[in-house]
Write a protein that holds these residues in place. Structure first.
Motif, PDB file in Angstrom:
ATOM      1  N   PHE A  17       0.799  -1.222   0.000  1.00 50.17           N
ATOM      2  CA  PHE A  17       0.000   0.000   0.000  1.00 50.17           C
ATOM      3  C   PHE A  17       0.834   1.276   0.000  1.00 50.17           C
ATOM      4  O   PHE A  17       0.287   2.376   0.013  1.00 50.17           O
TER       5      PHE A  17
ATOM      6  N   VAL B 113      -6.230   3.056  -1.072  1.00 52.29           N
ATOM      7  CA  VAL B 113      -5.968   1.968  -0.132  1.00 52.29           C
ATOM      8  C   VAL B 113      -7.267   1.269   0.230  1.00 52.29           C
ATOM      9  O   VAL B 113      -7.354   0.029   0.224  1.00 52.29           O
TER      10      VAL B 113
ATOM     11  N   SER C 235       3.773  -4.810   6.415  1.00 58.73           N
ATOM     12  CA  SER C 235       3.578  -3.360   6.440  1.00 58.73           C
ATOM     13  C   SER C 235       3.908  -2.846   7.832  1.00 58.73           C
ATOM     14  O   SER C 235       3.918  -3.592   8.804  1.00 58.73           O
TER      15      SER C 235
ATOM     16  N   GLU D 206      -3.896   0.051   7.774  1.00 60.29           N
ATOM     17  CA  GLU D 206      -4.167  -0.633   6.512  1.00 60.29           C
ATOM     18  C   GLU D 206      -4.349  -2.127   6.749  1.00 60.29           C
ATOM     19  O   GLU D 206      -5.342  -2.723   6.326  1.00 60.29           O
TER      20      GLU D 206
END
Length: 293
Positions: A158, A166, A188, A193
């Protein structure tokens, strides 16, 4: 499906293990989030799964086949790590070339749907050299999923995307996983997210992997209509030890708090109560606490 057992990685000239005894299982249809600070070793771990780096010791198996002892074990694995694009090709041309060079032309009919999925259907003949960083990320994601892999490994997918992009991509990923029954491992450091897309999380810290214990991240979020004054914020935190965080107009309370009624009474004397609900928003707080240990 994927099984990692007692994996170690020490780089030449180093006196410590960047990956230190990691074990992890990922099952079909499961979305697993790999979280950790920059430099924690997330990319190194993923590159070993992708077979671009060899472990110092330990095993990685897919369907009980050791990926380093057998050929073509990863033929049905999508990989989004340092993806290479042809800059003078369009997005469509890159996808066509990817399928042809990997002898997977049976998936050519997926291209239109995939370009739509990642939000690149409007690019037409625009060359990748003229893409923004976010657009290149979308193309990398398309290449990762295009041939319907049984497992996809995504390193920071992302990065470079705007918030709307996103959200759209997260929903598309969940739909894709549901339809195709594939498994995803996504790394991540952006918890907001991953929190929306993953079924579970593991934390990589000091080379070791720690499962996230969700029993410790159950909270109640109390929302008021107005912004909470700084002096009230300080007083609330002093008075009530079970308040874990106060945002602009939100108070986060431990779900097992015996101070809940007193906190609500304090708030309604000063503000207009909007809602009170259970939440896992404070995965952030839990993550931070683990990082400090």
């Amino acid at each position: 499906m994927l099984k990692i057992e007692n994996l170690y990685k020490q780089f030449k000239g180093s006196d410590f293990n960047i990956i230190d005894g990691v074990s992890l299982n990922i099952n079909k249809g499961e979305i697993v989030g790999l979280i950790g600070k920059n430099g924690a070793g997330k990319t190194t771990l993923m590159k070993m799964i992708a077979k671009t780096k060899r472990p110092t010791s330990g095993t990685i198996t897919l369907h009980n086949n050791d990926i380093f002892q057998n050929h073509n074990v990863l033929k049905n694995v999508g990989i989004m790590i340092d993806t290479v694009h042809f800059k003078h090709f369009s997005a469509r041309q890159n996808l066509i070339y990817y399928l042809k060079v990997n002898n997977k032309t049976q998936f050519l009919n997926n291209i239109d749907n995939m370009l739509e999925l990642v939000g690149l259907s409007h690019t037409h003949n625009k060359k990748v050299k003229d893409f923004s960083f976010g657009m290149k990320q979308r193309l990398s994601l398309a290449m990762c999923l295009l041939d319907e892999p049984e497992l996809a490994i995504m390193d920071e997918p992302f990065v470079g995307l705007d918030p709307n992009g996103v959200r759209t991509l997260i929903q598309s990923l969940r739909n894709w996983v549901s339809q195709k029954g594939i498994a995803l491992l996504i790394s991540s450091h952006q918890l907001n997210e991953l929190e929306e897309v993953c079924d579970r999380f593991v934390l990589l810290k000091n080379g070791k992997l720690t499962p996230i214990d969700y029993s410790k991240v159950q909270f109640i979020k109390v929302v008021v209509q107005e912004s909470i004054y700084p002096e009230h914020r300080s007083e609330l935190l002093d008075l009530y030890s079970t308040i874990t965080d106060i945002k602009e107009n939100e108070v986060i309370i431990n779900e097992n708090s015996n101070e809940y009624n007193d906190i609500i009474k304090y708030l309604v004397q000063e503000y207009t109560l909007v809602s009170s609900s259970s939440t896992q928003d404070n995965l952030y707080q839990y993550f931070d606490d683990l990082e400090k240990e």
